[in-house]
Design a protein around this motif. Structure first.
Motif, PDB file in Angstrom:
ATOM      1  N   PHE A 216       0.843  -1.190   0.000  1.00 42.43           N
ATOM      2  CA  PHE A 216       0.000   0.000   0.000  1.00 42.43           C
ATOM      3  C   PHE A 216       0.875   1.236   0.000  1.00 42.43           C
ATOM      4  O   PHE A 216       2.059   1.198   0.318  1.00 42.43           O
ATOM      5  CB  PHE A 216      -0.968   0.029   1.192  1.00 42.43           C
ATOM      6  N   MET A 525      -6.346  -3.417   6.715  1.00 47.49           N
ATOM      7  CA  MET A 525      -5.759  -2.144   6.292  1.00 47.49           C
ATOM      8  C   MET A 525      -6.468  -0.963   6.950  1.00 47.49           C
ATOM      9  O   MET A 525      -5.832   0.044   7.274  1.00 47.49           O
ATOM     10  CB  MET A 525      -5.791  -2.028   4.765  1.00 47.49           C
ATOM     11  N   HIS A 529      -4.540   1.563   9.349  1.00 52.82           N
ATOM     12  CA  HIS A 529      -4.571   3.006   9.129  1.00 52.82           C
ATOM     13  C   HIS A 529      -4.841   3.745  10.437  1.00 52.82           C
ATOM     14  O   HIS A 529      -4.191   4.747  10.751  1.00 52.82           O
ATOM     15  CB  HIS A 529      -5.646   3.368   8.104  1.00 52.82           C
ATOM     16  N   PRO A 540      -5.603   3.009   1.879  1.00 58.49           N
ATOM     17  CA  PRO A 540      -5.803   1.564   1.713  1.00 58.49           C
ATOM     18  C   PRO A 540      -6.116   1.220   0.265  1.00 58.49           C
ATOM     19  O   PRO A 540      -6.785   1.992  -0.432  1.00 58.49           O
ATOM     20  CB  PRO A 540      -7.000   1.274   2.624  1.00 58.49           C
TER      21      PRO A 540
END
Length: 592
Positions: A216, A525, A529, A540
């Motif tokens: 990512f 994700m 975050h 993401p």
């Protein structure tokens, strides 16, 4: 006089472009460079074009500055070379520092975001460090003046020259951005930390970015180059440009260029990028305002007879995870707009909603406005859909309420699916970027899953027709109504975007993986975050909401819109391919 503006990316573009000028017999070429071609971390006080050399390429800590220096030297070296038609190519370069003003998205908007995330709660570096800035209006003017100074009428006086371009003021960064803190309601930073710690942190986040890039992408809160730009004095004289003005080399007047422009300050600039705009049809003029600012809304809506409320936040990517901001804009802003319509005697309000107010992961086939209920608020997995649903219901509930002049407020909502077309940056451009990163090599979900899309022109047309349908001439037929708006076709996402893969030179995905794996990855994700948010910010690859939107059928009928708004769609295929042209170009610029 014919002038072409081209945004070049990196040094590889500069050489072909100078060759194009030669082949096309274009006699003038102005290159937008940067002060970073001479600044690399060593102090520079009131440097000028003649005495400050290029910073050594091998010592540059970032590839941008190094390639800009290479490109600048190539442009200046091309000065005087013969053109195909027998004339000569005349070139010059402009070296701006940080840029601010309307539509500028690289500098102050990024600072603004970091302030809101609490990453500017500290100060570092010499408190007397100074730098220059340039307003985008001054920079644009400088380009036009440089073009004129490359003509025979001006004796080609700018030919082969480099010019520093800024507002003519030296500022201390922490003091200069004070209006940003005040505008956002934050206290100015007072904690001082050593520069070397910030530099180490910037180095670590850069290395982390490279290591995690295949999985990512995130944006480091500061890079090493930015640390030097903030902590080391680098100011430049603009005497050369001013002297050129006095000798008609650059025919600018001192009132417009070369002095600090008090009206073009950060406090003014911050208003530009804190706008989540609603727009009013007001004598065919469009005026913007932050939907969270009642006074601003009240002022711009004066005299309007129809408001299109298109303001929203949190639709895709990283924005979906910023709950407080989403609620303040989508719900709080809508509440203020309804109140302004009542107080300003505005009889019509059209709200741009979304199909997500009824879709939350359960299949919907050819749903219509009458039989498909709102998806339960407590079951929404993303805050955007939840707040849009609340706002959708608020707008419809406001229908029929009295306005200040004694009339009634007539409202309706339009519920589009994914939007594509010129200027749309939320859907296909993001898909294109992920394709180029190699992150769309797999397929998931029901192979027969269908969805709808709407071209931006069809959506605009629907808004205009809805405004008409809220008038007495149409017997207020749209009053209190909701409408699904799409191109009238049900498509499978992976089949529908096949032209995008072809356009980008990539093979369509053929590896199929279970949807549950993708959903777990998206969930991971999202939580990652939240955990890393105080340190780094990344977008993401997919969110849980986006997984359901791709994997589960959700299609809607537009019979009601066709019957009541006369909303017709005939040009989907042609519009899609046309849109993919712009998506391809945008993606190239992003990844370049």
């Amino acid at each position: 006089m014919s002038i072409v503006s081209v945004e070049l990316v990196g040094c590889d573009s500069s050489c072909p472009f100078s060759s194009i000028c030669k082949q096309r017999n274009i006699p003038r070429l102005i290159y937008t460079s940067t002060v970073n071609v001479v600044f690399g971390g060593n102090p520079i006080e009131e440097g000028d074009e003649e005495t400050v050399p290029y910073f050594p390429l091998e010592k540059q800590v970032n590839h941008y500055s190094r390639t800009k220096a290479m490109a600048e030297q190539m442009i200046l070296a091309a000065n005087g070379t013969p053109l195909k038609g027998g004339d000569k190519l005349h070139t010059c370069v402009l070296r701006p520092p940080g840029i601010y003003g309307p539509e500028e998205q690289k500098h102050l908007p990024r600072v603004l975001k970091n302030i809101q995330r609490g990453l500017f709660n500290f100060k570092f570096g010499n408190p007397k460090t100074q730098m220059n800035w340039v307003h985008v209006g001054n920079l644009v003017q400088a380009h036009l003046l440089a073009a004129e100074a490359l003509t025979p009428e001006k004796g080609y006086i700018a030919s082969g020259q480099a010019y520093y371009i800024h507002d003519g003021e030296k500022v201390i960064f922490s003091e200069w951005i004070t209006p940003l803190f005040e505008k956002l309601g934050y206290s100015k930073p007072w904690i001082c930390i050593p520069v070397f710690l910030v530099y180490i942190a910037a180095t670590v986040t850069e290395c982390l970015h490279l290591a995690l890039k295949p999985v990512f992408s995130f944006t480091p809160f500061l890079t090493r180059n930015e640390v030097w730009n903030i902590t080391v004095t680098h100011t430049f004289r603009i005497d050369k440009a001013r002297d050129a003005a006095s000798r008609n080399q650059l025919p600018c007047d001192r009132g417009k260029y070369g002095h600090g422009v008090t009206l073009r300050s950060p406090s003014k600039a911050v208003q530009q990028f804190s706008q989540f705009s609603t727009f009013c049809v007001k004598n065919q003029q469009i005026e913007n305002a932050d939907v969270r600012d009642y006074d601003a809304l009240f002022a711009i809506c004066e005299g309007a007879d129809c408001v299109f409320h298109a303001a929203a936040y949190g639709m895709s990517g990283l924005e979906q995870l910023q709950k407080e901001k989403i609620e303040s804009i989508n719900v709080g802003g809508t509440k203020l707009i309804i109140e302004v319509c009542k107080q300003q005697n505005i009889p019509r309000l059209i709200y741009t909603s979304t199909v997500n107010v009824v879709f939350g992961g359960n299949p919907i086939e050819d749903g219509d406005e009458e039989t498909v209920p709102y998806f339960p608020l407590e079951k929404h997995i993303d805050h955007y859909s939840k707040t849009k649903s609340i706002a959708d219901q608020m707008v419809l509930a406001a229908n029929g309420t009295p306005v200040a002049g004694g009339d009634k407020l007539r409202t309706c909502v339009l519920r589009p699916p994914g939007i594509y077309g010129p200027g749309e940056q939320r859907h296909l451009p993001r898909v294109a970027v992920n394709i180029q990163k190699g992150l769309f090599r797999f397929r998931f979900g029901d192979p027969s899953a269908k969805m709808n899309w709407v071209h931006v022109q069809n959506l605009v047309q629907a808004h205009i027709l809805a405004a008409v349908a809220l008038t007495s001439e149409r017997n207020y037929i749209a009053s209190g109504q909701a409408y699904y708006i799409n191109d009238g076709k049900n498509v499978n996402l992976f089949e529908w975007i096949t032209p995008l893969f072809e356009k980008l030179g990539c093979s369509p995905p053929w590896i199929r993986i279970p949807t549950c794996f993708v959903y777990v990855a998206a969930t991971t994700m999202e939580y990652l975050h939240l955990a890393l948010k105080p340190v780094i910010e990344f977008t993401p690859l997919l969110t849980r909401n986006e997984v359901w939107n791709i994997a589960v059928t959700h299609t809607f009928r537009i019979d009601k819109a066709r019957n009541q708004l006369v909303h017709l769609s005939q040009k989907q295929d042609k519009s899609l391919h046309k849109s993919l042209e712009s998506v391809h170009l945008t993606a190239c610029m992003i990844t370049g």
